[in-house]
Design an enzyme around this catalytic site. Structure first.
Site, short mmCIF file in Angstrom:
data_model
loop_
_atom_site.label_atom_id
_atom_site.label_comp_id
_atom_site.label_asym_id
_atom_site.label_seq_id
_atom_site.Cartn_x
_atom_site.Cartn_y
_atom_site.Cartn_z
CD GLU A 188 54.80 31.83 47.21
OE1 GLU A 188 55.24 32.45 46.23
OE2 GLU A 188 55.29 31.88 48.35
NE ARG A 244 53.35 31.59 41.12
CZ ARG A 244 52.34 32.01 40.37
NH1 ARG A 244 52.56 32.48 39.14
NH2 ARG A 244 51.11 31.97 40.83
CB THR A 258 52.48 30.93 54.92
OG1 THR A 258 52.04 29.92 54.02
CG2 THR A 258 53.76 30.46 55.62
CB THR A 304 44.46 31.25 49.32
OG1 THR A 304 45.57 31.26 48.44
CG2 THR A 304 43.73 29.94 49.18
N GLY A 362 41.17 29.27 45.21
CA GLY A 362 42.58 28.88 45.32
C GLY A 362 43.29 29.19 44.01
CD GLN A 411 62.93 2.70 47.29
OE1 GLN A 411 61.94 3.22 47.79
NE2 GLN A 411 63.05 1.39 47.12
CE LYS A 413 82.14 -1.00 54.80
NZ LYS A 413 81.99 0.37 55.16
N1 CAA Z 1 51.55 40.28 35.66
C1 CAA Z 1 50.78 41.33 35.33
N2 CAA Z 1 49.48 41.19 34.94
C2 CAA Z 1 48.97 39.94 34.89
C3 CAA Z 1 49.72 38.81 35.21
C4 CAA Z 1 51.07 39.00 35.60
N3 CAA Z 1 51.85 37.98 35.92
N4 CAA Z 1 48.95 37.71 35.06
C5 CAA Z 1 47.76 38.13 34.65
N5 CAA Z 1 47.76 39.48 34.55
C6 CAA Z 1 46.66 40.34 34.12
C7 CAA Z 1 46.19 39.96 32.74
O1 CAA Z 1 46.90 40.66 31.73
C8 CAA Z 1 44.72 40.36 32.75
O2 CAA Z 1 44.63 41.76 32.58
P1 CAA Z 1 43.33 42.42 31.89
O3 CAA Z 1 42.19 42.17 32.82
O4 CAA Z 1 43.68 43.86 31.78
O5 CAA Z 1 43.17 41.72 30.57
C9 CAA Z 1 44.31 40.06 34.20
O6 CAA Z 1 45.52 40.07 34.97
C10 CAA Z 1 43.60 38.74 34.35
O7 CAA Z 1 44.49 37.74 33.88
P2 CAA Z 1 44.02 36.29 33.44
O8 CAA Z 1 42.88 36.41 32.49
O9 CAA Z 1 45.21 35.53 33.02
O10 CAA Z 1 43.45 35.72 34.83
P3 CAA Z 1 42.82 34.32 35.18
O11 CAA Z 1 41.62 34.58 36.04
O12 CAA Z 1 42.66 33.49 33.96
O13 CAA Z 1 43.89 33.65 36.17
C11 CAA Z 1 45.87 32.45 36.82
C12 CAA Z 1 45.19 33.37 35.82
C13 CAA Z 1 47.29 32.36 36.32
C14 CAA Z 1 45.25 31.06 36.90
C15 CAA Z 1 45.85 33.14 38.22
O14 CAA Z 1 44.57 33.13 38.77
C16 CAA Z 1 46.80 32.45 39.21
O15 CAA Z 1 48.00 32.74 39.22
N6 CAA Z 1 46.26 31.55 40.07
C17 CAA Z 1 47.08 30.95 41.13
C18 CAA Z 1 46.98 31.78 42.37
C19 CAA Z 1 48.07 31.49 43.34
O16 CAA Z 1 49.24 31.36 42.99
N7 CAA Z 1 47.69 31.40 44.62
C20 CAA Z 1 48.63 31.19 45.67
C21 CAA Z 1 48.46 32.22 46.75
S1 CAA Z 1 49.82 32.47 47.82
C22 CAA Z 1 49.98 31.07 48.72
O17 CAA Z 1 50.17 30.03 48.21
C23 CAA Z 1 49.83 31.13 50.23
C24 CAA Z 1 51.02 31.21 51.05
O18 CAA Z 1 50.92 31.76 52.13
C25 CAA Z 1 52.37 30.66 50.65
#
Ligand code: CAA
Length: 387
Positions: A363, A242, A157, A125, A130, A336, A268
């Protein structure tokens, strides 16, 4: 509900429950208030082998899979969601190495992460990226047998306390997500520093901070996988971690329910225990049903991953969405049931409610999870049609 855990899993669950109830829960309010990182408990988790639960035996761990991590995270979160995430976030930061690291990287980094000598942090991030994870701007430029990293990660984190940072950075920004790569950055690397520590609503025992890289020079050997694979490494990491966030939500909900049911029996009003009122009974019944349904979904997903099923992104996202939404509702209902007492810090349920909120956000916000689920459903439907 009987989940037919193995004897080893029952042992892990019992050990963690004991640690959570005897050592974590009694200090949960204190760490929530001070916002200090619980070094003493993290040390204890290391000594009792809890960090080994997400690392395979050949690298100093004891893990048989995600189910072990789920059990540990659930039980610790039942004591305190903030303290639990110190361990679960280390698993998140370790997954890129486990999933795509080479043998040398695994031998070098995993034993210290298994023993708890170091914790890990996952750095994806950024202030401007994000949900849109492929919009990151941190750059990694190759310079001989080194990479030079520049950029700022935030909301990290374990930022500033970790020994190992797994960082997603652009090696070819012109290619968007396909130009991202994953790297290992060790604490102490010149050019690596930490910005402000966030002051948070919940999970206050954990540290969330900026991770700043300014001409941060790392060996080329620290590239995880190949150049251009960083986005996929990140997505696979999140798919695997996740269920852990879901387990955190589950444990938080269970912890709040435990307090609410005990309070309802003892409190009570109108001359009788409030647990005898149907209004309270229906709330408790719905809370317990939501908790058990989440547990069943999370355990089934963890077992699916451990059994080696290749594509589990949809089930991971479903677990996270369902459990975190459930946790928000259950913890709010627990407040509540305790009424005015629930609103006061003394009874801890308000802390469980504050801790639950983040599980709907990090996440991948739950809106992103629903998008992941829907995309997968649509893909499945198209492939069924072709058969
Ligand atoms: N496994 C393998 N490959 C994957 C995949 C997966 N789960 N998801 C996507 N891909 C691949 C796709 O096949 C695609 O491949 P090609 O380029 O070869 O076609 C490529 O990745 C791009 O995929 P998308 O077109 O689906 O990508 P997108 O830009 O539309 O984004 C999204 C998809 C699901 C929104 C993604 O950006 C996402 O998960 N966003 C959320 C990010 C997140 O969870 N952030 C949290 C960070 S961690 C945190 O919270 C901090 C902490 O410290 C706890």
């Amino acid at each position: 509900m009987e989940y037919f855990l193995t004897d080893e899993q029952k042992d892990i669950q019992a050990l963690t429950r004991q640690i959570a109830q005897e050592q974590v829960k009694p200090v949960a309010a204190q760490y929530d208030q001070s916002g200090e990182y619980p070094w003493d408990l993290v040390k204890l988790f290391g000594e009792t082998g809890l960090f080994q639960t997400f690392i395979p035996e050949e690298y100093g761990g004891l893990s048989t899979g995600i189910m072990d991590l789920v059990l540990v995270t659930e039980e610790l979160s039942r004591g305190c969601g903030g303290i639990a995430i110190c361990l679960a976030a280390s698993a998140l930061g370790t997954f890129p190495i486990l999933i795509s690291g080479n043998e040398e990287q695994k031998q070098k980094y995993l034993p210290d992460l298994a023993s708890g000598k170091h914790v890990a942090a996952f750095c994806l991030t950024e202030p401007g990226a994000g949900s849109d994870a492929s919009g990151i701007t941190t750059k990694a430029v190759k310079d001989g047998d080194h990479y030079i990293l520049n950029g700022t990660k935030h909301f990290i984190t374990n930022g500033s306390v970790a020994g190992v940072y797994t960082v997603i950075a652009m090696t070819d920004p012109s290619r968007g997500g396909r130009g991202a790569s994953a790297f290992i950055v060790e604490d102490g690397t010149p050019g690596l520093s930490f910005g402000k520590k966030e002051d948070k609503l919940g999970i206050r025992a954990s540290i969330t901070s900026e991770v700043i890289m300014e001409d941060c020079r790392i060996p080329a050997a620290n590239l995880i996988g190949k150049e251009g694979q960083g986005f996929i490494v990140a997505m696979k990491t999140l798919d695997k971690s996740r269920p852990g966030v879901a387990a955190q939500a589950l444990g938080i909900a269970q912890g709040a329910y435990d307090i609410a049911v005990e309070y309802a029996r003892e409190r009570k009003q109108f001359g009788q225990s409030i647990a005898s009122f149907q209004g309270i009974q229906f709330m408790l019944a719905d809370m317990a049903t939501g908790i058990e349904a989440s547990r069943a979904l999370i355990y089934a997903t963890a077992r699916m991953i451990d059994a080696g099923v290749k594509d589990f992104g949809k089930e991971s996202a479903m677990s996270k969405v369902f459990a975190s939404d459930m946790a928000m509702k259950v913890t709010t209902d627990a407040v509540q049931i305790l009424g005015g007492y629930g609103y006061m810090k003394e009874y801890l349920v308000e802390k469980y409610m504050r801790d639950a909120k983040i599980t709907q956000i990090y996440e991948g916000a739950n809106q992103v999870q629903r998008q992941v689920i829907a995309r997968s459903l649509i893909r499945e439907s198209a492939s069924h049609k072709m058969m």
